[in-house]
Write a protein that holds these residues in place. Structure first.
Motif, PDB file in Angstrom:
ATOM      1  N   TYR A 268      13.278  73.806  54.843  1.00  0.00           N
ATOM      2  CA  TYR A 268      14.560  73.269  54.367  1.00  0.00           C
ATOM      3  C   TYR A 268      15.128  74.065  53.191  1.00  0.00           C
TER       4      TYR A 268
ATOM      5  N   LEU B 213      24.607  64.359  51.900  1.00  0.00           N
ATOM      6  CA  LEU B 213      23.606  64.891  52.837  1.00  0.00           C
ATOM      7  C   LEU B 213      22.249  64.401  52.369  1.00  0.00           C
TER       8      LEU B 213
ATOM      9  N   LEU C  25      25.091  72.601  60.423  1.00  0.00           N
ATOM     10  CA  LEU C  25      24.157  71.479  60.567  1.00  0.00           C
ATOM     11  C   LEU C  25      24.819  70.316  61.298  1.00  0.00           C
TER      12      LEU C  25
ATOM     13  N   CYS D 181      28.883  72.138  51.692  1.00  0.00           N
ATOM     14  CA  CYS D 181      29.778  71.297  52.465  1.00  0.00           C
ATOM     15  C   CYS D 181      31.079  72.078  52.656  1.00  0.00           C
TER      16      CYS D 181
ATOM     17  N   GLN E  72      30.213  70.091  44.634  1.00  0.00           N
ATOM     18  CA  GLN E  72      28.902  69.627  45.061  1.00  0.00           C
ATOM     19  C   GLN E  72      28.016  69.343  43.856  1.00  0.00           C
TER      20      GLN E  72
ATOM     21  N   PRO F   1      25.674  81.415  56.924  1.00  0.00           N
ATOM     22  CA  PRO F   1      25.570  79.954  56.971  1.00  0.00           C
ATOM     23  C   PRO F   1      25.374  79.476  58.412  1.00  0.00           C
TER      24      PRO F   1
ATOM     25  N   TRP G  53      28.616  70.329  57.193  1.00  0.00           N
ATOM     26  CA  TRP G  53      27.490  70.741  56.350  1.00  0.00           C
ATOM     27  C   TRP G  53      26.826  71.965  56.965  1.00  0.00           C
ATOM     28  N   TYR G  54      26.511  72.943  56.097  1.00  0.00           N
ATOM     29  CA  TYR G  54      25.891  74.194  56.511  1.00  0.00           C
ATOM     30  C   TYR G  54      24.708  74.488  55.593  1.00  0.00           C
ATOM     31  N   ARG G  55      23.731  75.223  56.134  1.00  0.00           N
ATOM     32  CA  ARG G  55      22.624  75.717  55.328  1.00  0.00           C
ATOM     33  C   ARG G  55      22.616  77.235  55.421  1.00  0.00           C
TER      34      ARG G  55
ATOM     35  N   THR H  55      20.513  77.346  50.549  1.00  0.00           N
ATOM     36  CA  THR H  55      21.677  76.811  49.851  1.00  0.00           C
ATOM     37  C   THR H  55      22.496  76.002  50.841  1.00  0.00           C
ATOM     38  N   TYR H  56      22.817  74.787  50.465  1.00  0.00           N
ATOM     39  CA  TYR H  56      23.577  73.884  51.321  1.00  0.00           C
ATOM     40  C   TYR H  56      25.025  73.852  50.851  1.00  0.00           C
TER      41      TYR H  56
ATOM     42  N   ILE I 103      17.402  65.250  58.678  1.00  0.00           N
ATOM     43  CA  ILE I 103      18.550  65.482  57.830  1.00  0.00           C
ATOM     44  C   ILE I 103      19.699  64.657  58.378  1.00  0.00           C
TER      45      ILE I 103
END
Lengths: 110, 114
Positions: free
Chosen positions: A82, A73, A45, A88, A5, A42, A33-35, A85-86, A60
């Motif tokens: 928002y 993303l 998304l 993938c 990433q 997590p 995708w996760y936040r 930590t994002y 998003i």
């Protein structure tokens, strides 16, 4: 196997936009995708399946370029909520698990 | 909203002791996973479980680790002889079907090996 990433971290002011990229060395079947907020699990998304689609979730959205084995993303008009930590997560045909990327720490400030 | 439930939330154990981490996945989900996250680092895959058997496991998931789904609801991860480097947050996750949605993660068990 682990996707990469970029960027590793980004700081935004409220209302600004950001793009987070995820690249894999293997052909992908899907990208998730996760936040993750600090100290929490997590949260999912969205998922993109191979086919180059783009999906949206509030402000998003994400794209998936199968040929380049990449996903991006897009966060527009960022809000304080928002921050987090994002990650993938990627898999490929026949796999029954996700490999998560290195994470991008997003901080939105007033 | 259905949840994945993990217990305990925190566990402190002495090196060499056995620990069992418990998870109750969402009832109509078919795929189950264990991941771990060392503080501030990436989420690492341990094992996936489908149709009452392990479908994939990582190199981390060695002979010291095992998983079970003893009664159709609970999903457990056992570490037979814990090491200091097993200290991490362990997440259980479940998914209904592949390609139709994402993983639902539990809130995690923080394991500290002393």
């Amino acid at each position: 196997q682990q996707p990469v990433q970029s960027p590793q971290a980004v700081i935004l002011r409220e209302g600004e936009d950001a793009v987070i990229n995820c690249s894999s060395s293997k052909a992908l079947y899907s990208v998730h995708w996760y936040r993750q907020k600090h100290g929490e699990a997590p949260v999912f998304l969205m998922i993109l399946l191979k086919g180059g689609e783009q999906k949206g979730h509030e402000k998003i959205s994400a794209s998936f370029n199968e040929k380049k084995q990449q996903s991006s993303l897009y966060l527009t008009a960022s809000q304080l909520s928002y921050s987090g930590t994002y990650f993938c997560g990627t898999d490929w045909a026949g796999a029954n698990n996700l490999f998560f990327g290195t994470g991008t720490r997003l901080t939105v400030i007033p | 909203e259905p949840e994945v439930t993990q217990t305990p939330s925190h566990q402190v154990t002495q090196m060499g002791q056995e620990v069992i981490l418990r998870c109750v996945p969402i009832s109509n989900h078919l795929y189950f996973y264990w991941y771990r996250q060392i503080l501030g680092q990436k989420v690492e895959f341990l094992v996936s479980f489908y149709n009452n058997e392990i479908s994939e496991k990582s190199e981390i998931f060695d002979d010291q680790f095992s998983v079970e789904r003893p009664d159709g609801s609970n999903f457990t991860l056992k570490i037979r002889s814990t090491k200091l480097e097993d200290s991490a947050m362990y997440f259980c996750a479940s998914m209904r079907e592949q390609g139709a949605g994402g993983y639902t993660f539990g809130s995690g068990t923080r394991l500290t090996v002393v």
